[in-house]
Design a protein around this motif. Structure first.
Motif, PDB file in Angstrom:
ATOM      1  N   SER A 149       0.837  -1.207   0.000  1.00 27.10           N
ATOM      2  CA  SER A 149       0.000   0.000   0.000  1.00 27.10           C
ATOM      3  C   SER A 149       0.867   1.249   0.000  1.00 27.10           C
ATOM      4  O   SER A 149       0.563   2.236  -0.687  1.00 27.10           O
ATOM      5  CB  SER A 149      -0.922   0.007   1.218  1.00 27.10           C
ATOM      6  OG  SER A 149      -1.779  -1.113   1.207  1.00 27.10           O
ATOM      7  N   GLY A 150       1.957   1.217   0.775  1.00 31.41           N
ATOM      8  CA  GLY A 150       2.859   2.358   0.798  1.00 31.41           C
ATOM      9  C   GLY A 150       3.492   2.619  -0.561  1.00 31.41           C
ATOM     10  O   GLY A 150       3.623   3.771  -0.992  1.00 31.41           O
ATOM     11  N   PHE A 151       3.878   1.550  -1.249  1.00 25.35           N
ATOM     12  CA  PHE A 151       4.468   1.704  -2.584  1.00 25.35           C
ATOM     13  C   PHE A 151       3.462   2.326  -3.560  1.00 25.35           C
ATOM     14  O   PHE A 151       3.798   3.232  -4.334  1.00 25.35           O
ATOM     15  CB  PHE A 151       4.945   0.345  -3.091  1.00 25.35           C
ATOM     16  CG  PHE A 151       5.521   0.375  -4.470  1.00 25.35           C
ATOM     17  CD1 PHE A 151       6.747   0.976  -4.720  1.00 25.35           C
ATOM     18  CD2 PHE A 151       4.829  -0.193  -5.532  1.00 25.35           C
ATOM     19  CE1 PHE A 151       7.267   1.019  -6.012  1.00 25.35           C
ATOM     20  CE2 PHE A 151       5.346  -0.157  -6.816  1.00 25.35           C
ATOM     21  CZ  PHE A 151       6.574   0.453  -7.058  1.00 25.35           C
TER      22      PHE A 151
ATOM     23  N   ILE B 253      -3.613  -2.698   8.983  1.00 27.76           N
ATOM     24  CA  ILE B 253      -2.837  -2.363  10.177  1.00 27.76           C
ATOM     25  C   ILE B 253      -3.688  -2.519  11.431  1.00 27.76           C
ATOM     26  O   ILE B 253      -3.227  -3.025  12.454  1.00 27.76           O
ATOM     27  CB  ILE B 253      -2.279  -0.933  10.054  1.00 27.76           C
ATOM     28  CG1 ILE B 253      -1.280  -0.862   8.912  1.00 27.76           C
ATOM     29  CG2 ILE B 253      -1.633  -0.487  11.353  1.00 27.76           C
ATOM     30  CD1 ILE B 253      -0.959   0.530   8.456  1.00 27.76           C
ATOM     31  N   SER B 254      -4.939  -2.105  11.355  1.00 27.55           N
ATOM     32  CA  SER B 254      -5.817  -2.209  12.528  1.00 27.55           C
ATOM     33  C   SER B 254      -6.163  -3.646  12.864  1.00 27.55           C
ATOM     34  O   SER B 254      -6.527  -3.946  13.995  1.00 27.55           O
ATOM     35  CB  SER B 254      -7.106  -1.420  12.283  1.00 27.55           C
ATOM     36  OG  SER B 254      -6.811  -0.071  12.040  1.00 27.55           O
TER      37      SER B 254
ATOM     38  N   LEU C  17       6.089   6.396   5.033  1.00 28.74           N
ATOM     39  CA  LEU C  17       5.894   5.953   6.420  1.00 28.74           C
ATOM     40  C   LEU C  17       5.311   4.548   6.478  1.00 28.74           C
ATOM     41  O   LEU C  17       5.700   3.739   7.324  1.00 28.74           O
ATOM     42  CB  LEU C  17       4.993   6.939   7.170  1.00 28.74           C
ATOM     43  CG  LEU C  17       5.595   8.300   7.485  1.00 28.74           C
ATOM     44  CD1 LEU C  17       4.563   9.195   8.147  1.00 28.74           C
ATOM     45  CD2 LEU C  17       6.818   8.158   8.377  1.00 28.74           C
ATOM     46  N   LEU C  18       4.388   4.247   5.572  1.00 29.06           N
ATOM     47  CA  LEU C  18       3.813   2.901   5.542  1.00 29.06           C
ATOM     48  C   LEU C  18       4.847   1.852   5.152  1.00 29.06           C
ATOM     49  O   LEU C  18       4.827   0.731   5.655  1.00 29.06           O
ATOM     50  CB  LEU C  18       2.648   2.848   4.553  1.00 29.06           C
ATOM     51  CG  LEU C  18       1.282   3.239   5.097  1.00 29.06           C
ATOM     52  CD1 LEU C  18       0.289   3.361   3.967  1.00 29.06           C
ATOM     53  CD2 LEU C  18       0.808   2.243   6.115  1.00 29.06           C
ATOM     54  N   MET C  19       5.753   2.210   4.260  1.00 33.96           N
ATOM     55  CA  MET C  19       6.741   1.236   3.804  1.00 33.96           C
ATOM     56  C   MET C  19       7.796   0.931   4.859  1.00 33.96           C
ATOM     57  O   MET C  19       8.253  -0.203   4.972  1.00 33.96           O
ATOM     58  CB  MET C  19       7.425   1.734   2.528  1.00 33.96           C
ATOM     59  CG  MET C  19       6.600   1.541   1.291  1.00 33.96           C
ATOM     60  SD  MET C  19       7.550   1.760  -0.214  1.00 33.96           S
ATOM     61  CE  MET C  19       8.507   0.267  -0.230  1.00 33.96           C
TER      62      MET C  19
ATOM     63  N   ILE D  37       3.058   4.653  13.811  1.00 35.20           N
ATOM     64  CA  ILE D  37       3.638   5.373  12.671  1.00 35.20           C
ATOM     65  C   ILE D  37       2.910   4.989  11.385  1.00 35.20           C
ATOM     66  O   ILE D  37       2.611   5.842  10.539  1.00 35.20           O
ATOM     67  CB  ILE D  37       5.145   5.078  12.566  1.00 35.20           C
ATOM     68  CG1 ILE D  37       5.870   5.626  13.797  1.00 35.20           C
ATOM     69  CG2 ILE D  37       5.733   5.666  11.293  1.00 35.20           C
ATOM     70  CD1 ILE D  37       7.318   5.266  13.873  1.00 35.20           C
ATOM     71  N   ALA D  38       2.626   3.706  11.213  1.00 31.52           N
ATOM     72  CA  ALA D  38       1.923   3.261  10.010  1.00 31.52           C
ATOM     73  C   ALA D  38       0.508   3.831   9.948  1.00 31.52           C
ATOM     74  O   ALA D  38       0.040   4.241   8.877  1.00 31.52           O
ATOM     75  CB  ALA D  38       1.883   1.735   9.965  1.00 31.52           C
ATOM     76  N   LEU D  39      -0.172   3.881  11.074  1.00 30.28           N
ATOM     77  CA  LEU D  39      -1.517   4.465  11.102  1.00 30.28           C
ATOM     78  C   LEU D  39      -1.473   5.946  10.753  1.00 30.28           C
ATOM     79  O   LEU D  39      -2.332   6.449  10.022  1.00 30.28           O
ATOM     80  CB  LEU D  39      -2.152   4.262  12.475  1.00 30.28           C
ATOM     81  CG  LEU D  39      -2.630   2.844  12.793  1.00 30.28           C
ATOM     82  CD1 LEU D  39      -3.048   2.734  14.254  1.00 30.28           C
ATOM     83  CD2 LEU D  39      -3.779   2.446  11.893  1.00 30.28           C
ATOM     84  N   PHE D  40      -0.474   6.655  11.279  1.00 31.87           N
ATOM     85  CA  PHE D  40      -0.344   8.076  10.945  1.00 31.87           C
ATOM     86  C   PHE D  40      -0.106   8.256   9.448  1.00 31.87           C
ATOM     87  O   PHE D  40      -0.695   9.142   8.818  1.00 31.87           O
ATOM     88  CB  PHE D  40       0.802   8.703  11.751  1.00 31.87           C
ATOM     89  CG  PHE D  40       1.074  10.126  11.367  1.00 31.87           C
ATOM     90  CD1 PHE D  40       0.212  11.135  11.752  1.00 31.87           C
ATOM     91  CD2 PHE D  40       2.189  10.452  10.608  1.00 31.87           C
ATOM     92  CE1 PHE D  40       0.448  12.458  11.376  1.00 31.87           C
ATOM     93  CE2 PHE D  40       2.438  11.760  10.228  1.00 31.87           C
ATOM     94  CZ  PHE D  40       1.561  12.765  10.618  1.00 31.87           C
ATOM     95  N   GLY D  41       0.766   7.422   8.858  1.00 31.94           N
ATOM     96  CA  GLY D  41       1.024   7.519   7.426  1.00 31.94           C
ATOM     97  C   GLY D  41      -0.220   7.253   6.596  1.00 31.94           C
ATOM     98  O   GLY D  41      -0.489   7.973   5.619  1.00 31.94           O
ATOM     99  N   ALA D  42      -1.006   6.245   6.984  1.00 25.30           N
ATOM    100  CA  ALA D  42      -2.229   5.941   6.239  1.00 25.30           C
ATOM    101  C   ALA D  42      -3.262   7.054   6.374  1.00 25.30           C
ATOM    102  O   ALA D  42      -3.931   7.423   5.400  1.00 25.30           O
ATOM    103  CB  ALA D  42      -2.800   4.610   6.712  1.00 25.30           C
ATOM    104  N   LEU D  43      -3.393   7.605   7.578  1.00 27.29           N
ATOM    105  CA  LEU D  43      -4.347   8.702   7.778  1.00 27.29           C
ATOM    106  C   LEU D  43      -3.921   9.956   7.022  1.00 27.29           C
ATOM    107  O   LEU D  43      -4.765  10.669   6.460  1.00 27.29           O
ATOM    108  CB  LEU D  43      -4.481   9.006   9.274  1.00 27.29           C
ATOM    109  CG  LEU D  43      -5.265   7.972  10.079  1.00 27.29           C
ATOM    110  CD1 LEU D  43      -5.158   8.270  11.569  1.00 27.29           C
ATOM    111  CD2 LEU D  43      -6.727   7.952   9.649  1.00 27.29           C
ATOM    112  N   LEU D  44      -2.619  10.236   7.017  1.00 30.83           N
ATOM    113  CA  LEU D  44      -2.112  11.398   6.274  1.00 30.83           C
ATOM    114  C   LEU D  44      -2.411  11.251   4.785  1.00 30.83           C
ATOM    115  O   LEU D  44      -2.878  12.190   4.128  1.00 30.83           O
ATOM    116  CB  LEU D  44      -0.610  11.548   6.516  1.00 30.83           C
ATOM    117  CG  LEU D  44       0.098  12.685   5.789  1.00 30.83           C
ATOM    118  CD1 LEU D  44      -0.417  14.031   6.266  1.00 30.83           C
ATOM    119  CD2 LEU D  44       1.601  12.590   5.985  1.00 30.83           C
ATOM    120  N   ALA D  45      -2.166  10.058   4.243  1.00 36.40           N
ATOM    121  CA  ALA D  45      -2.441   9.820   2.823  1.00 36.40           C
ATOM    122  C   ALA D  45      -3.935   9.909   2.524  1.00 36.40           C
ATOM    123  O   ALA D  45      -4.341  10.465   1.489  1.00 36.40           O
ATOM    124  CB  ALA D  45      -1.891   8.458   2.407  1.00 36.40           C
TER     125      ALA D  45
END
Length: 198
Positions: free
Chosen positions: A12-14, A144-145, A66-68, A75-83
């Motif tokens: 997902s990060g990629f 992630i959740s 951040l997700l990658m 940190i991963a949750l923050f990256g997903a929410l930011l995106a």
């Protein structure tokens, strides 16, 4: 407790990194391919492109990175929410920008002459791009959740010796397994069917 496998958000990060690069760079390189919003000149900067394309594209890119690289859930949750927030801004920014820009949309207008290409420019620059980003970020949030307690260590269970005076399980019969009532039926007498040949 907040640790997770890096592979949970890597794909997902990629995808988000690629979508963020597209969103931030397409207004500058699109005119080379006759795919542009006004002003339809390559590498032309204005305030509308900053607020509606550069900043949300950079936010999606950072969220994807951040997700990658994240090994922690927070940190991963923050990256997903930011995106996801940046993707929503891609979709809604052109709709809301007239509210503070004297009733004039900040992003410009599609530059192509044909109706089909104008639709493709609207979708590729803002609307569909934002929807796809929100979808990918939401899928990452779900993955992630779903990790309840992260990576758990496997505990070794010590081997226990069986006491010598135990009885095998097969020989023990509990009262629950025995039938409650047994009814015997009388036997039928067997008739002698042998015949003597004389």
């Amino acid at each position: 407790m907040l640790q997770m496998r890096r592979s949970r958000g890597a794909f997902s990060g990629f995808l988000l990194i690629l979508l963020g690069l597209w969103g931030a760079l397409i207004p500058f390189v699109g005119p080379y391919f006759h795919y542009a919003y006004t002003p339809d000149k390559a590498w032309t900067y204005n305030t509308g492109r900053l607020w509606l394309e550069l900043l949300p594209g950079a936010a999606v890119f950072v969220g994807g990175v951040l997700l990658m690289v994240a090994r922690g859930r927070h940190i991963a949750l923050f990256g997903a929410l930011l995106a996801a927030a940046a993707g929503a801004w891609f979709t809604l920014g052109t709709v809301l920008s007239p509210l503070w820009n004297h009733h004039v949309p900040m992003g410009g207008s599609p530059a192509s002459a044909s109706v089909y290409m104008r639709i493709m420019e609207q979708l590729g620059f803002f609307t569909a791009l934002g929807v796809v980003i929100v979808f990918v970020a939401a899928a990452a949030l779900g993955r992630i959740s779903a990790v309840a307690s992260g990576i758990q260590e496997i505990e070794e269970i010590p081997e226990t010796t069986v006491p010598a005076d135990t009885v095998p399980v097969e020989t023990v019969r509990s009262e629950e397994t025995q039938p409650g009532h047994t009814r015997l039926l009388p036997r039928r007498k067997t008739e002698d069917t042998t015949q003597t040949i004389g």
